[in-house]
Design a protein around this motif. Structure first.
Motif, PDB file in Angstrom:
ATOM      1  N   UNK A 294       0.906  -1.368   0.020  1.00 20.36           N
ATOM      2  CA  UNK A 294      -0.066   0.101  -0.068  1.00 20.36           C
ATOM      3  C   UNK A 294       0.938   1.255  -0.005  1.00 20.36           C
ATOM      4  N   UNK A 295       0.661   1.893  -1.004  1.00 18.50           N
ATOM      5  CA  UNK A 295       1.829   3.284  -1.363  1.00 18.50           C
ATOM      6  C   UNK A 295       1.558   4.625  -0.480  1.00 18.50           C
ATOM      7  N   UNK A 296       0.970   4.257   0.894  1.00  9.69           N
ATOM      8  CA  UNK A 296       0.590   5.255   1.677  1.00  9.69           C
ATOM      9  C   UNK A 296       1.388   5.345   2.881  1.00  9.69           C
ATOM     10  N   UNK A 297       1.608   6.716   3.469  1.00  8.75           N
ATOM     11  CA  UNK A 297       2.291   6.910   4.678  1.00  8.75           C
ATOM     12  C   UNK A 297       1.672   7.819   5.546  1.00  8.75           C
ATOM     13  N   UNK A 298       1.626   7.414   6.951  1.00  7.27           N
ATOM     14  CA  UNK A 298       0.909   8.099   7.813  1.00  7.27           C
ATOM     15  C   UNK A 298       1.869   9.279   8.433  1.00  7.27           C
ATOM     16  N   UNK A 299       1.460  10.383   8.746  1.00  2.00           N
ATOM     17  CA  UNK A 299       2.280  11.397   9.274  1.00  2.00           C
ATOM     18  C   UNK A 299       2.002  12.073  10.456  1.00  2.00           C
TER      19      UNK A 299
END
Length: 590
Positions: A294-299
């Motif tokens: 999944x190409x999503x990153x939390x910040x």
């Protein structure tokens, strides 16, 4: 070959036309064409079509015999007509004209269909697992499992590992799950335990002077079932190495795991796996088991909301909460945002804040409270564009991470962002200790036998919650395949680590006598890991449930419906074991 067969059911080709052959197997399917009766005969190897003419003496017997009966057929190999060739079968160009038909074993009416993919339901499948395993997909899964294990074994031996078998009956020890206990007949009131893992034994093998150990080890844990966890028992590739550091363990494991996945799938597998610290995993993915497809990153965006106009988050941050932001590509519409909010409430959260970026505007209550400057600054920070959305989890750190992590996966699923193939990673630098959420006491956060980073000096001088351990997990596609560690091999370090967790030296001496005593006679630095065989096969077979790759699995209630286990035993057996039953009292009215 013998009296039952001259060939297997996958072997006959055009080269055998004219030959007289003998085949044995199960009747997979029958087709009545009036004057001709076709039989698909199946064995472990494949299927051969056989045919009986109405004028043949065997025709009536063929007609009357149920599918799944075991039969022996003798006949001549003939070429099929061109319009009846089955290109999906190795034997699809020929058929066997039946001269002799003998029933070796009659089948009753079947409780499930063997010759189709129709799902008869888990209870029926497990109760008649021997029939279920005749079906093509389960049969192939079990063969695949065997092939994977053999490949792993070959790869381990090629790297200089030696296979040993550790005991099954051992002592009970606290390892995170409930033990399966075995009462001792010769020692009244005492119990053996089935090993949750060969943890202590494999370390003792290193103390014994062996250098590289492995086994395909059975492990037993009395814990609840999940899709990726079988209740009761499982198998793991257990390994341990002497005179190694973390990098050495990784270098030994990566070619085995990458090689097996490359061998049994058509996917490209990276030869080395990325390393992600525990802290980064919890921040960027909300879990220590991240699915990197999944190409999503939390910040973390806590500071944006500190003293901000969005009072709900501002007050929470002032009280110690954090705010985590989850990007939502192509999620910039009210309907999707409302669904995410409702979903979060279903997860036990008050809701999920959001900003919608559409038509050059930042929309929603959060955007209105923050103002355009901060709302668009968040958009730029997260790498979003018009048509996207941003979702927020605000809570205590662990809670916010968990909700944000689940939201990341949900967005990935709904927007079909999950990539193909297998993405492995190492999670490293786990905390040695954590604070128990109920008691507030310091407790081990992972494996208590791990070496703390910094050794005894760290234990004596650092805040326990700041100490990292030489512990690591191997993760693939969001599934934990394995945990491992560089071990604590020094008695003084082990005593001190357990002291910090609230256990005196007498606990170590009483609970782990074999290991702590062995360490007092010279133990090499050592480390290891234990990837789960069942999970490896489940991933390679692309099965959603681990029971699909286990030969005779239990159901979700830890019951073996086929063998009737667990079962009651008679009083004589209990008396021999010095055991008296004390069943729970049922509430009145039940």
């Amino acid at each position: 070959m013998n009296a039952y067969r001259t060939h297997n059911c996958n072997a006959l080709t055009m080269n055998d036309v004219g030959a007289t052959v003998t085949l044995s197997g199960w009747i997979n399917r029958k087709r009545d064409h009036g004057q001709l009766m076709f039989v698909d005969l199946r064995d472990h190897f494949g299927i051969t079509q056989c045919v009986a003419d109405s004028s043949d003496a065997s025709f009536a017997m063929v007609e009357d015999t149920r599918v799944e009966s075991v039969v022996r057929i003798k006949g001549r190999v003939v070429k099929r007509d061109p319009d009846t060739v089955n290109s999906n079968l190795p034997t699809g160009e020929i058929e066997v004209r039946i001269d002799s038909f003998e029933v070796l074993s009659h089948a009753n009416v079947l409780p499930l269909q063997v010759n189709s993919d129709e799902d008869a339901g888990e209870e029926t499948r497990l109760r008649y697992r021997y029939l279920d395993l005749r079906r093509a997909r389960p049969h192939q899964n079990i063969l695949l499992r065997s092939q994977i294990i053999q490949s792993i074994r070959n790869r381990m031996v090629a790297q200089g590992f030696t296979e040993f078998q550790t005991p099954i009956l051992t002592a009970s020890s606290p390892e995170g799950a409930r033990d399966f206990l075995v009462p001792s007949r010769l020692h009244p009131g005492k119990f053996y335990a089935l090993p949750q893992a060969p943890q202590q034994f494999k370390q003792l093998i290193m103390v014994s002077g062996f250098d590289r150990y492995f086994q395909i080890a059975p492990c037993f844990r009395d814990e609840d079932s999940r899709a990726d966890r079988s209740p009761g028992e499982f198998y793991q590739l257990d390994l341990e190495m002497s005179f190694v550091e973390q990098d050495d363990v990784f270098a030994a494991v990566e070619p085995v795991i990458a090689g097996v996945f490359a061998e049994f799938t058509d996917k490209d597998i990276a030869s080395t796996f990325p390393r992600i610290t525990f802290a980064d995993a919890m921040l960027k993915y909300g879990t220590d088991k991240p699915d990197l497809r999944i190409p999503l990153e939390i910040q973390d965006v806590t500071e944006t909301f500190r003293d901000s106009g969005f009072s709900i988050f501002a007050k929470a941050v002032a009280s110690g909460a954090v705010v985590r932001a989850v990007p939502g590509p192509d999620c910039g519409n009210r309907a999707f945002a409302d669904r995410m909010n409702s979903w979060a409430q279903g997860e036990g959260a008050p809701g999920m804040g959001y900003i919608i970026y559409a038509e050059g505007e930042a929309r929603g209550p959060v955007a209105k409270a923050l103002g355009d400057d901060q709302a668009f600054a968040l958009r730029d920070q997260m790498g979003l564009k018009d048509g996207d959305a941003l979702f927020f989890a605000c809570a205590e750190m662990d809670e916010a991470a968990a909700l944000a992590g689940k939201a990341r996966v949900r967005i990935g699923q709904e927007k079909e962002l999950i990539g193909e193939g297998y993405q492995f990673c190492w999670i490293v630098d786990f905390p040695m200790f954590e604070r128990d959420s109920i008691t507030g006491e310091i407790a081990f956060s992972h494996n208590p036998f791990s070496m703390p980073q910094g050794g005894l000096d760290a234990l004596n001088t650092m805040d326990p919650l700041d100490i990292k351990a030489w512990q690591y997990d191997l993760v693939c596609n969001g599934i934990e395949l394995s945990s491992g560690a560089i071990r604590n091999h020094l008695p003084e370090v082990m005593y001190r680590a357990f002291e910090i967790a609230g256990y005196g030296p007498e606990v170590v001496d009483n609970k782990f006598p074999g290991m702590i005593n062995a360490f007092k006679f010279g133990a090499p630095p050592h480390g290891g890991i234990a990837p789960g065989i069942d999970r490896i096969v489940m991933l390679i077979a692309d099965e959603p449930n681990i029971r699909e790759v286990i030969l005779f699995p239990m159901n979700g209630k830890a019951e073996d419906l086929m063998m009737g286990a667990p079962s009651e035993v008679d009083d004589k057996q209990l008396a021999e074991l010095h055991i008296r039953k004390q069943l729970p009292i049922k509430p009145a009215g039940n």
